[in-house]
Design a protein around this motif. Structure first.
Motif, mmCIF file in Angstrom:
data_model
loop_
_atom_site.group_PDB
_atom_site.id
_atom_site.type_symbol
_atom_site.label_atom_id
_atom_site.label_comp_id
_atom_site.label_asym_id
_atom_site.label_seq_id
_atom_site.Cartn_x
_atom_site.Cartn_y
_atom_site.Cartn_z
ATOM 1 N N ILE A 1 8.954 74.584 53.323
ATOM 2 C CA ILE A 1 7.595 74.857 52.863
ATOM 3 C C ILE A 1 7.111 76.202 53.377
ATOM 4 C CG2 ILE A 1 5.192 74.104 53.025
ATOM 5 C CD1 ILE A 1 6.257 71.219 52.875
ATOM 6 N N GLY A 2 7.412 76.497 54.639
ATOM 7 C CA GLY A 2 6.945 77.755 55.215
ATOM 8 C C GLY A 2 7.467 78.985 54.495
ATOM 9 N N LEU A 3 8.731 78.961 54.092
ATOM 10 C CA LEU A 3 9.342 80.137 53.469
ATOM 11 C C LEU A 3 9.436 80.066 51.946
ATOM 12 C CD1 LEU A 3 12.261 80.812 55.969
ATOM 13 C CD2 LEU A 3 10.000 81.897 55.889
ATOM 14 N N PHE A 4 9.663 78.861 51.417
ATOM 15 C CA PHE A 4 9.944 78.738 49.985
ATOM 16 C C PHE A 4 8.907 77.930 49.211
ATOM 17 C CE2 PHE A 4 13.983 78.921 52.365
ATOM 18 C CZ PHE A 4 14.381 80.189 51.981
ATOM 19 N N GLY A 5 7.983 77.291 49.898
ATOM 20 C CA GLY A 5 6.951 76.531 49.214
ATOM 21 C C GLY A 5 7.359 75.139 48.778
ATOM 22 N N ARG B 1 5.025 71.701 44.495
ATOM 23 C CA ARG B 1 5.132 72.836 45.411
ATOM 24 C C ARG B 1 3.967 72.804 46.381
ATOM 25 N NH1 ARG B 1 8.424 76.885 44.564
ATOM 26 N NH2 ARG B 1 7.111 78.394 45.606
ATOM 27 N N CYS B 2 4.168 73.399 47.537
ATOM 28 C CA CYS B 2 3.113 73.521 48.535
ATOM 29 C C CYS B 2 2.815 75.004 48.704
ATOM 30 C CB CYS B 2 3.555 72.906 49.860
ATOM 31 S SG CYS B 2 2.273 72.982 51.133
ATOM 32 N N LEU B 3 1.589 75.390 48.416
ATOM 33 C CA LEU B 3 1.197 76.795 48.436
ATOM 34 C C LEU B 3 -0.005 77.019 49.335
ATOM 35 C CD1 LEU B 3 1.329 77.322 44.574
ATOM 36 C CD2 LEU B 3 3.147 77.824 46.224
ATOM 37 N N ALA C 1 3.651 81.395 49.772
ATOM 38 C CA ALA C 1 4.195 80.502 50.802
ATOM 39 C C ALA C 1 3.279 80.554 52.026
ATOM 40 C CB ALA C 1 5.610 80.932 51.175
ATOM 41 N N ILE C 2 3.218 79.461 52.778
ATOM 42 C CA ILE C 2 2.271 79.396 53.893
ATOM 43 C C ILE C 2 2.792 80.032 55.176
ATOM 44 C CG2 ILE C 2 1.098 77.382 52.957
ATOM 45 C CD1 ILE C 2 2.531 75.653 55.023
ATOM 46 N N GLY C 3 4.076 80.340 55.240
ATOM 47 C CA GLY C 3 4.632 80.956 56.440
ATOM 48 C C GLY C 3 5.131 79.914 57.432
ATOM 49 N N VAL C 4 5.989 80.354 58.318
ATOM 50 C CA VAL C 4 6.657 79.436 59.239
ATOM 51 C C VAL C 4 5.690 78.812 60.248
ATOM 52 C CG1 VAL C 4 8.444 79.277 61.019
ATOM 53 C CG2 VAL C 4 8.871 80.590 58.958
#
Length: 119
Positions: free
Chosen positions: A52-56, A67-69, A76-79
């Motif tokens: 999720i952090g890198l690829f959504g 997807r998680c945005l 992407a929300i970042g690590v």
């Protein structure tokens, strides 16, 4: 970010079940989940943080077509925020407490939203 329609609960839950099955199988390579309960949870945290952090999305989310945005910009929300969201998800309680927009406490804390992927 423009207004988006959050993903239905059923798809989100299906994605979590798929990811949990992947985590159980992965953790079984180095520990018996029936005896030691934390390895699958750790794998879930890593899977969610990176996916999720890198690829959504995680593999389960890809199969469930969600997807998680980031709520603010749609990326992407970042690590770091992915890790926060993953730890809260692993605690389960924040995930089942949802607001009217179907965003759990873990999504609100991470500034994320789970949406259905366009067809």
């Amino acid at each position: 970010m423009t207004t988006v329609e959050p993903a239905p609960f059923g798809r989100r839950f299906a994605a979590l079940l798929i990811d949990w099955a992947i985590c159980l199988m992965t953790a079984a390579f180095y520990a018996d989940p029936r005896i030691v309960a934390w390895p699958p949870v750790l794998v879930l945290i890593v899977l969610n943080t990176v996916g999720i952090g890198l690829f959504g999305q995680t593999p389960g989310m890809a199969l469930a077509a969600v997807r998680c945005l980031a709520i603010r910009d749609g990326g992407a929300i970042g690590v770091v925020r992915g890790l926060l969201r993953a730890v809260l998800l692993a605690m389960l309680v924040p995930a089942v407490i949802m607001d009217g927009d179907r965003r759990g406490l873990h999504d609100r804390a991470a500034g994320s939203v789970v949406i259905s992927k366009p067809r």
